[in-house]
Motif scaffolding. Sequence first.
Motif, PDB file in Angstrom:
ATOM      1  N   ASP A  97       4.888  -3.017  -4.956  1.00  0.00           N
ATOM      2  CA  ASP A  97       4.101  -1.790  -4.789  1.00  0.00           C
ATOM      3  C   ASP A  97       3.764  -1.113  -6.123  1.00  0.00           C
ATOM      4  O   ASP A  97       4.572  -1.101  -7.049  1.00  0.00           O
ATOM      5  CB  ASP A  97       4.866  -0.776  -3.936  1.00  0.00           C
ATOM      6  CG  ASP A  97       5.018  -1.228  -2.490  1.00  0.00           C
ATOM      7  OD1 ASP A  97       4.282  -2.141  -2.081  1.00  0.00           O
ATOM      8  OD2 ASP A  97       5.870  -0.644  -1.795  1.00  0.00           O
ATOM      9  N   LEU A  99       3.162   2.501  -6.939  1.00  0.00           N
ATOM     10  CA  LEU A  99       3.353   3.762  -6.223  1.00  0.00           C
ATOM     11  C   LEU A  99       2.550   4.932  -6.783  1.00  0.00           C
ATOM     12  O   LEU A  99       2.189   5.837  -6.054  1.00  0.00           O
ATOM     13  CB  LEU A  99       4.847   4.118  -6.187  1.00  0.00           C
ATOM     14  CG  LEU A  99       5.709   3.052  -5.483  1.00  0.00           C
ATOM     15  CD1 LEU A  99       7.176   3.411  -5.587  1.00  0.00           C
ATOM     16  CD2 LEU A  99       5.274   2.879  -4.042  1.00  0.00           C
ATOM     17  N   SER A 100       2.287   4.936  -8.088  1.00  0.00           N
ATOM     18  CA  SER A 100       1.483   6.004  -8.687  1.00  0.00           C
ATOM     19  C   SER A 100       0.656   5.400  -9.814  1.00  0.00           C
ATOM     20  O   SER A 100       0.869   4.256 -10.207  1.00  0.00           O
ATOM     21  CB  SER A 100       2.386   7.121  -9.242  1.00  0.00           C
ATOM     22  OG  SER A 100       3.071   6.674 -10.395  1.00  0.00           O
ATOM     23  N   ASP A 103       2.889   4.216 -12.432  1.00  0.00           N
ATOM     24  CA  ASP A 103       3.839   3.188 -12.017  1.00  0.00           C
ATOM     25  C   ASP A 103       3.241   1.800 -12.258  1.00  0.00           C
ATOM     26  O   ASP A 103       2.036   1.599 -12.172  1.00  0.00           O
ATOM     27  CB  ASP A 103       4.159   3.385 -10.526  1.00  0.00           C
ATOM     28  CG  ASP A 103       5.328   2.545 -10.059  1.00  0.00           C
ATOM     29  OD1 ASP A 103       6.222   2.277 -10.890  1.00  0.00           O
ATOM     30  OD2 ASP A 103       5.336   2.159  -8.883  1.00  0.00           O
ATOM     31  N   ALA A 121      -3.665   4.409  -6.895  1.00  0.00           N
ATOM     32  CA  ALA A 121      -2.338   4.306  -6.284  1.00  0.00           C
ATOM     33  C   ALA A 121      -2.196   5.359  -5.182  1.00  0.00           C
ATOM     34  O   ALA A 121      -2.848   6.396  -5.225  1.00  0.00           O
ATOM     35  CB  ALA A 121      -1.274   4.475  -7.348  1.00  0.00           C
ATOM     36  N   PRO A 122      -1.351   5.138  -4.206  1.00  0.00           N
ATOM     37  CA  PRO A 122      -0.472   3.987  -4.064  1.00  0.00           C
ATOM     38  C   PRO A 122      -1.209   2.764  -3.502  1.00  0.00           C
ATOM     39  O   PRO A 122      -2.107   2.879  -2.690  1.00  0.00           O
ATOM     40  CB  PRO A 122       0.589   4.473  -3.074  1.00  0.00           C
ATOM     41  CG  PRO A 122      -0.114   5.497  -2.244  1.00  0.00           C
ATOM     42  CD  PRO A 122      -1.134   6.136  -3.149  1.00  0.00           C
ATOM     43  N   THR A 124      -0.008  -0.767  -1.753  1.00  0.00           N
ATOM     44  CA  THR A 124       1.198  -1.359  -1.170  1.00  0.00           C
ATOM     45  C   THR A 124       1.203  -2.876  -1.229  1.00  0.00           C
ATOM     46  O   THR A 124       0.162  -3.518  -1.411  1.00  0.00           O
ATOM     47  CB  THR A 124       1.364  -0.907   0.298  1.00  0.00           C
ATOM     48  OG1 THR A 124       0.189  -1.280   1.007  1.00  0.00           O
ATOM     49  CG2 THR A 124       1.567   0.591   0.393  1.00  0.00           C
TER      50      THR A 124
END
Length: 148
Positions: A97, A99-100, A103, A121-122, A124
């Motif tokens: 993933d 996530l942001s 990230d 983001a996110p 998945t």
Amino acid sequence: MEELMPFIWIVFAVIMAVCEAATTQLVSIWFVIGAVAAAITTIFTPSIFIQVVVFLAFTAASLIITRPLAKKLLKKTKNVSTNADRLIGQTGVVIADILSNQDVGQVKINGEIWSARSDFAPVTKNSKVKVLSIDGVKLIVEPVKEEK
């Protein structure tokens, strides 16, 4: 001193040639040309002033004549493309993933696993993503809109 001048000019030319060989830019080749011309001048005159004038004239002339060509040739060789560029525009699958937008996740594309970031983001796991660009060793991706 007069009898040493040819050797001084040759030593200077060799030092400049070594400096040129140690760099990737053309910075001292013109001094080599000027020093060789000045060394040849010592055959005809013992005047250090004339030798220096010949050195400066040949250095300046060779710089003016060859610098535009050298600059053009060096400019062509600076852009080095990598095989990773072939990934831009291709579709991969998220395997970790994202996530942001700060990230880092992972994307599998063409059988290879890459670190990836996304401004969307996110994103998945198992989502399809399109590669927008490459930033260092990270892919910058966006989700692929599923067609219905």
